[in-house]
Design a protein around this motif. Sequence first.
Motif: not given
Length: 181
Positions: A66-78
């Motif tokens: 279980d060594n997964g990683l998600l990087i999420l960015i939302s531009m409008k909400e910064r």
Amino acid sequence: GRVSDRASIFTQEENAQLTALLENIEMQRSQTQIAILTLENLGGFDIKTVALKVAEKWKLGKKGTDNGLLILISMKERQLRIETGNGLEGILPDSYLGTLAREKVQPLLKEGKNFEAFNTLLLTLDEKIAQEFNSQHKKSSKPQSEEETSWGTVLFWVIALIVIVIASIFGYGPAGTIGGI
């Protein structure tokens, strides 16, 4: 792909470079499966909910670790969210990730240096994970070598003691004298 740039913040070349780095991290370096998702907006949801749903749907990380990683960015909400699998939570606690985002990533994002921000983030995360795995590996292998060394030392002294006892029984004293004369 490993980089899902729905907000179009990377050029094709930057996307290709980040994808290559992610593949290298997974295959060669810390062996962590990382994905990047950029969104124009969160559609009214909070970023944590979106990150958890995406991470669950994409099934990041290797089975059993279980060594997964998600990087999420939302531009409008910064907003930026780094969601880790259970196997990485001890290595990458929320406090560390928050500090990393505030000190290294957000300043670059504010300057419009999106690629540099993500590249820095990926390299820093990979280095941290690799250091932790290397130190855990050393810790797990060190007791064996110490144990072997201690048993080797004990065995040496047991044999030396037996030789001394046998020598004294047969009357051999110090400096090769016989019978202590």
